[in-house]
Design a protein around this motif. Structure first.
Motif, PDB file in Angstrom:
ATOM      1  N   ALA A 103       0.836  -1.203   0.000  1.00 38.37           N
ATOM      2  CA  ALA A 103       0.000   0.000   0.000  1.00 38.37           C
ATOM      3  C   ALA A 103       0.872   1.254   0.000  1.00 38.37           C
ATOM      4  O   ALA A 103       0.540   2.254  -0.665  1.00 38.37           O
ATOM      5  CB  ALA A 103      -0.923  -0.003   1.215  1.00 38.37           C
ATOM      6  N   SER A 104       1.990   1.218   0.697  1.00 40.63           N
ATOM      7  CA  SER A 104       2.911   2.356   0.719  1.00 40.63           C
ATOM      8  C   SER A 104       3.547   2.575  -0.650  1.00 40.63           C
ATOM      9  O   SER A 104       3.679   3.714  -1.114  1.00 40.63           O
ATOM     10  CB  SER A 104       4.005   2.126   1.768  1.00 40.63           C
ATOM     11  OG  SER A 104       3.454   1.995   3.066  1.00 40.63           O
ATOM     12  N   ILE A 105       3.922   1.475  -1.302  1.00 39.93           N
ATOM     13  CA  ILE A 105       4.504   1.577  -2.643  1.00 39.93           C
ATOM     14  C   ILE A 105       3.482   2.148  -3.612  1.00 39.93           C
ATOM     15  O   ILE A 105       3.795   3.020  -4.435  1.00 39.93           O
ATOM     16  CB  ILE A 105       5.002   0.203  -3.126  1.00 39.93           C
ATOM     17  CG1 ILE A 105       6.146  -0.285  -2.246  1.00 39.93           C
ATOM     18  CG2 ILE A 105       5.449   0.265  -4.579  1.00 39.93           C
ATOM     19  CD1 ILE A 105       6.595  -1.706  -2.541  1.00 39.93           C
ATOM     20  N   ALA A 106       2.225   1.670  -3.522  1.00 41.64           N
ATOM     21  CA  ALA A 106       1.167   2.155  -4.407  1.00 41.64           C
ATOM     22  C   ALA A 106       0.864   3.628  -4.146  1.00 41.64           C
ATOM     23  O   ALA A 106       0.679   4.420  -5.087  1.00 41.64           O
ATOM     24  CB  ALA A 106      -0.092   1.312  -4.219  1.00 41.64           C
ATOM     25  N   ALA A 107       0.826   4.020  -2.874  1.00 37.42           N
ATOM     26  CA  ALA A 107       0.546   5.412  -2.528  1.00 37.42           C
ATOM     27  C   ALA A 107       1.640   6.345  -3.026  1.00 37.42           C
ATOM     28  O   ALA A 107       1.378   7.519  -3.351  1.00 37.42           O
ATOM     29  CB  ALA A 107       0.392   5.552  -1.016  1.00 37.42           C
ATOM     30  N   ALA A 108       2.876   5.826  -3.125  1.00 34.69           N
ATOM     31  CA  ALA A 108       4.005   6.630  -3.613  1.00 34.69           C
ATOM     32  C   ALA A 108       4.101   6.603  -5.141  1.00 34.69           C
ATOM     33  O   ALA A 108       5.029   7.189  -5.710  1.00 34.69           O
ATOM     34  CB  ALA A 108       5.303   6.113  -3.007  1.00 34.69           C
ATOM     35  N   LEU A 241       4.564  -2.293 -12.426  1.00 33.19           N
ATOM     36  CA  LEU A 241       5.530  -1.365 -11.834  1.00 33.19           C
ATOM     37  C   LEU A 241       5.596  -0.093 -12.661  1.00 33.19           C
ATOM     38  O   LEU A 241       5.699  -0.146 -13.888  1.00 33.19           O
ATOM     39  CB  LEU A 241       6.913  -2.013 -11.762  1.00 33.19           C
ATOM     40  CG  LEU A 241       7.037  -3.237 -10.850  1.00 33.19           C
ATOM     41  CD1 LEU A 241       8.457  -3.811 -10.923  1.00 33.19           C
ATOM     42  CD2 LEU A 241       6.684  -2.896  -9.407  1.00 33.19           C
ATOM     43  N   LEU A 242       5.535   1.051 -11.992  1.00 32.01           N
ATOM     44  CA  LEU A 242       5.539   2.345 -12.660  1.00 32.01           C
ATOM     45  C   LEU A 242       6.944   2.944 -12.636  1.00 32.01           C
ATOM     46  O   LEU A 242       7.869   2.355 -12.088  1.00 32.01           O
ATOM     47  CB  LEU A 242       4.520   3.268 -11.988  1.00 32.01           C
ATOM     48  CG  LEU A 242       3.084   2.694 -11.938  1.00 32.01           C
ATOM     49  CD1 LEU A 242       2.148   3.645 -11.209  1.00 32.01           C
ATOM     50  CD2 LEU A 242       2.562   2.408 -13.346  1.00 32.01           C
ATOM     51  N   ASP A 243       7.084   4.071 -13.255  1.00 29.38           N
ATOM     52  CA  ASP A 243       8.407   4.678 -13.430  1.00 29.38           C
ATOM     53  C   ASP A 243       8.870   5.376 -12.148  1.00 29.38           C
ATOM     54  O   ASP A 243       8.828   6.602 -12.027  1.00 29.38           O
ATOM     55  CB  ASP A 243       8.356   5.676 -14.592  1.00 29.38           C
ATOM     56  CG  ASP A 243       9.747   6.188 -14.960  1.00 29.38           C
ATOM     57  OD1 ASP A 243      10.712   5.511 -14.587  1.00 29.38           O
ATOM     58  OD2 ASP A 243       9.838   7.248 -15.608  1.00 29.38           O
ATOM     59  N   VAL A 259      12.434   0.466   0.256  1.00 32.19           N
ATOM     60  CA  VAL A 259      12.647   1.130   1.534  1.00 32.19           C
ATOM     61  C   VAL A 259      11.446   0.933   2.452  1.00 32.19           C
ATOM     62  O   VAL A 259      11.584   0.888   3.676  1.00 32.19           O
ATOM     63  CB  VAL A 259      12.927   2.633   1.317  1.00 32.19           C
ATOM     64  CG1 VAL A 259      11.718   3.336   0.693  1.00 32.19           C
ATOM     65  CG2 VAL A 259      13.324   3.308   2.629  1.00 32.19           C
ATOM     66  N   PHE A 260      10.248   0.762   1.869  1.00 35.70           N
ATOM     67  CA  PHE A 260       9.048   0.588   2.694  1.00 35.70           C
ATOM     68  C   PHE A 260       9.065  -0.754   3.427  1.00 35.70           C
ATOM     69  O   PHE A 260       8.546  -0.855   4.553  1.00 35.70           O
ATOM     70  CB  PHE A 260       7.792   0.705   1.830  1.00 35.70           C
ATOM     71  CG  PHE A 260       7.579   2.086   1.270  1.00 35.70           C
ATOM     72  CD1 PHE A 260       7.341   3.160   2.107  1.00 35.70           C
ATOM     73  CD2 PHE A 260       7.636   2.308  -0.099  1.00 35.70           C
ATOM     74  CE1 PHE A 260       7.151   4.442   1.602  1.00 35.70           C
ATOM     75  CE2 PHE A 260       7.451   3.582  -0.618  1.00 35.70           C
ATOM     76  CZ  PHE A 260       7.218   4.654   0.231  1.00 35.70           C
ATOM     77  N   ALA A 261       9.650  -1.779   2.821  1.00 36.37           N
ATOM     78  CA  ALA A 261       9.773  -3.063   3.506  1.00 36.37           C
ATOM     79  C   ALA A 261      10.685  -2.933   4.714  1.00 36.37           C
ATOM     80  O   ALA A 261      10.419  -3.502   5.785  1.00 36.37           O
ATOM     81  CB  ALA A 261      10.300  -4.125   2.543  1.00 36.37           C
ATOM     82  N   VAL A 262      11.756  -2.189   4.563  1.00 32.74           N
ATOM     83  CA  VAL A 262      12.687  -1.956   5.669  1.00 32.74           C
ATOM     84  C   VAL A 262      11.979  -1.237   6.817  1.00 32.74           C
ATOM     85  O   VAL A 262      12.097  -1.611   7.990  1.00 32.74           O
ATOM     86  CB  VAL A 262      13.908  -1.151   5.195  1.00 32.74           C
ATOM     87  CG1 VAL A 262      14.774  -0.730   6.374  1.00 32.74           C
ATOM     88  CG2 VAL A 262      14.729  -1.969   4.198  1.00 32.74           C
ATOM     89  N   LEU A 263      11.216  -0.193   6.470  1.00 31.39           N
ATOM     90  CA  LEU A 263      10.506   0.579   7.494  1.00 31.39           C
ATOM     91  C   LEU A 263       9.455  -0.267   8.210  1.00 31.39           C
ATOM     92  O   LEU A 263       9.314  -0.191   9.442  1.00 31.39           O
ATOM     93  CB  LEU A 263       9.852   1.810   6.863  1.00 31.39           C
ATOM     94  CG  LEU A 263      10.810   2.865   6.297  1.00 31.39           C
ATOM     95  CD1 LEU A 263      10.026   3.969   5.584  1.00 31.39           C
ATOM     96  CD2 LEU A 263      11.677   3.456   7.406  1.00 31.39           C
TER      97      LEU A 263
END
Length: 297
Positions: A103-108, A241-243, A259-263
């Motif tokens: 969800a964090s990746i999608a929101a970004a 996957l987007l740019d 980085v979101f997985a790390v967080l």
């Protein structure tokens, strides 16, 4: 007996038990490889063979425990209602954390999802079978007999550090492990090992780490459709996957290089650290599990 062999309690030192496990595990490869090839020649594909590595590690663990006059329950495999409850909670926790990452990746703006009707429920079922085998294999190997001997002999901090390094190194041969991907994926994998080790230390059972490991992988690969540590499989959703930079989306390696997985891993470790845990009754009375009780206090 010389102090090199026995500790102050008269028990064989944990280092020798670890060495014995490694020897028996390596010896089991002599049977595992021809058996695997024979089954493949009879039409059993990769998905059907997913539980085979876990079965061999389980047998090696059982053999070492028998020599210690212990049972599989002493390594965290007491299959009762409590074990099932921890496993189900672990699955929910693993799924939730991977959903938080995606969800964090999608929101970004790093990914968007499409339904893949060609796979649907079959992908979920096959993925559950495959990832159950993976979770059981890796948790027995990295949080089972050897990890617990390290906890008992050197303490939880040393055990966590050693297994975090080994768990990360074990993934270095995965596809796409290079450049920035290798940095972020290695960091995430090491943190994942600490999280799973802490799950065992807080619960005194392998149910919780197995459940977390399974839920994370199954949600990531079979439901959301990401590559799991660089390895793809059939899934319910198809991610596009987007740019965006690889460190944000995880790229073709999957969210574990993001980085979101790390967080999320760091936040999960903090949550488990704050949870005092409920080791099984009598755990402190067993010298082989004393380190678990100490780590949970």
């Amino acid at each position: 007996m010389p102090p090199l062999l026995r500790d102050s309690r008269g028990h064989l030192r944990n280092g020798w038990w670890i060495a014995l496990f490694i020897v028996v595990f390596l010896a089991s490869r002599v049977i595992y490889h021809p058996l695997s090839k024979a089954l493949q020649s009879h039409g059993f594909d990769g998905a059907w063979l997913a539980p085979l590595p876990a079965l061999f590690v389980l047998l090696v663990t059982w053999a070492c425990l028998r020599l210690r006059r212990q049972s599989l329950a002493d390594v965290g495999l007491k299959l009762d209602v409590r074990w099932l409850r921890h496993a189900l909670f672990g699955i929910a926790f693993g799924c939730a954390t991977m959903l938080a990452v995606s969800a964090s990746i999608a929101a970004a703006g790093g990914v968007r999802f499409h339904l893949d009707p060609t796979h649907a429920l079959a992908a979920l079922a096959i993925g559950a079978w495959t990832f159950a085998g993976v979770a059981l294999f890796e948790e027995l190997l990295f949080r089972g007999f050897v990890f617990q001997r390290l906890v008992d002999g050197a303490g939880p901090l040393v055990a966590q550090g050693v297994m975090a390094v080994l768990f990360a190194l074990a993934h270095w041969d995965n596809p796409g492990m290079e450049g920035a991907t290798q940095v972020w994926a290695t960091l995430d994998t090491a943190l994942g090992a600490i999280l799973l080790g802490l799950a065992f230390l807080r619960s005194g059972s392998l149910a919780l780490p197995i459940g977390i490991h399974f839920g994370w992988n199954w949600m990531q690969g079979s439901v959301l459709g990401f590559d799991v540590s660089g390895i793809g499989q059939a899934s319910w959703l198809s991610p596009e996957l987007l740019d965006k930079p690889q460190w944000l989306s995880g790229g073709t390696f999957g969210p574990e290089a993001s980085v979101f997985a790390v967080l999320v891993d760091v936040a999960s470790i903090v949550l488990l650290w704050r949870w005092k845990g409920v080791p099984p009754k009598g755990v402190a009375a067993n010298p082989a599990r004393q380190g678990v009780a100490n780590a949970s206090q």
